[in-house]
Design an enzyme around this catalytic site. Sequence first.
Site, PDB file in Angstrom:
ATOM      1  N   ASP A 191     -10.342  -4.011  -4.194  1.00  0.00           N
ATOM      2  CA  ASP A 191      -9.511  -2.994  -3.556  1.00  0.00           C
ATOM      3  C   ASP A 191      -9.694  -1.665  -4.270  1.00  0.00           C
ATOM      4  O   ASP A 191      -9.559  -1.598  -5.498  1.00  0.00           O
ATOM      5  CB  ASP A 191      -8.041  -3.434  -3.628  1.00  0.00           C
ATOM      6  CG  ASP A 191      -7.077  -2.496  -2.926  1.00  0.00           C
ATOM      7  OD1 ASP A 191      -7.510  -1.429  -2.447  1.00  0.00           O
ATOM      8  OD2 ASP A 191      -5.881  -2.838  -2.865  1.00  0.00           O
ATOM      9  N   HIS A 211      -7.786  -5.436  -0.070  1.00  0.00           N
ATOM     10  CA  HIS A 211      -6.634  -4.659   0.368  1.00  0.00           C
ATOM     11  C   HIS A 211      -6.172  -5.158   1.741  1.00  0.00           C
ATOM     12  O   HIS A 211      -6.977  -5.548   2.579  1.00  0.00           O
ATOM     13  CB  HIS A 211      -7.024  -3.188   0.466  1.00  0.00           C
ATOM     14  CG  HIS A 211      -5.877  -2.273   0.704  1.00  0.00           C
ATOM     15  ND1 HIS A 211      -5.147  -1.712  -0.323  1.00  0.00           N
ATOM     16  CD2 HIS A 211      -5.324  -1.810   1.849  1.00  0.00           C
ATOM     17  CE1 HIS A 211      -4.200  -0.950   0.179  1.00  0.00           C
ATOM     18  NE2 HIS A 211      -4.280  -0.990   1.503  1.00  0.00           N
ATOM     19  N   SER A 258       0.830  -1.202   0.000  1.00  0.00           N
ATOM     20  CA  SER A 258       0.000   0.000   0.000  1.00  0.00           C
ATOM     21  C   SER A 258       0.870   1.260   0.000  1.00  0.00           C
ATOM     22  O   SER A 258       1.624   1.492  -0.936  1.00  0.00           O
ATOM     23  CB  SER A 258      -0.956  -0.041   1.196  1.00  0.00           C
ATOM     24  OG  SER A 258      -1.967   0.924   1.083  1.00  0.00           O
TER      25      SER A 258
END
Length: 363
Positions: A290, A320, A196
């Site tokens: 996501d 995610h 991320s």
Amino acid sequence: MSTMMNRVPLPVQGLALHSVFALPQPLRRLIAGKPVQRDGQELALDAQLLMRMMALTDTALVGGTPVEARADLEARRALVGPGVTGVRTRDLGIPADHGRIPARLYEPVNLATGSPLLVYFHGGGWVIGSVDTHDVTCRYLARNAQVRVLSVDYRLAPENPFPAAAQDALTAFHYAARNADALGVDSAAIAVGGDSAGANLAASVCLQATKNGSRPVFQLLFYPATDATTRRRSRDLFADGFFLTDDDMTWFLDHYCPDLEQRRDPRLSVLLAEDLRGLPPAYVVTAGFDPLRDEGNAFADRLREAGVPVVKRQHDDLIHGFVSFINFGTRFREAVSEAAGALRTGLALRSRANVVDIFRPTA
């Protein structure tokens, strides 16, 4: 129900959560509910079950102030369960202009000196997360990829807004390259990676270091944030109910880079960089459910267009954050194991132990 669950100590909640994942498949499906389908994809049962259990305890990725959100995430480590065995650790400090950047070196037991190294940057929207919250992930990658891992506790926003995290990430990479012998690693086989926001920092390091003539040899990017300026279709499709929400993304960016014009800086929006030629080979992992899916895939496509060797791997059925959930069920672990294999292969091809550099023209 959720109020009652919140009164239960987190370690007990963790035991209950692991017990649920150990149930037979028909019972897990009963608890999770009917299969969730969206955009031609079906959510993995493990992911749906985890979302169901999080809803029962009113668990959210962020809430309150940044300090409160960090404390909450640290406390929820008790839910994860036992760590990965067979890996030693030692904490160290990376010298920087502002002081020292905390870091942790992970070393698989019996791994020979002169191994490849992964410099890893944790996720958390540049606002939350730490070396500790991603301890299990780094242990797993170290053991399964058979590499040393240097996990970096870069400065967080809003106390240290953009570009502080990006600067720390680049400093950490240069530190690893200069101190390869002391770290017991092969200076010719140093990769960067993250999840991320951490994947964003890893890509930023590759962009900056390549311009400076010294680059990592591989980048491992789990669902990277790559463009802070554009709202893509996946952000609307998966705006709520799949761990990372649309509101979370706004909260993170407003804390990390409140200046809208600065968000165009390629150190943050790496997708907007004019030239991606010469960047290291990449394994770019995205999750089907996501909000960041489309910008991660777009970055992989741009790397390929620039002539960079890249594997674009979308796990259609995942959410995610899956690198943090490897202790729940099997599906999350499968995805991370696949990435660990790609990392091990990518670094082995660059190791001094190999005579031929396949990325160098032969004639």
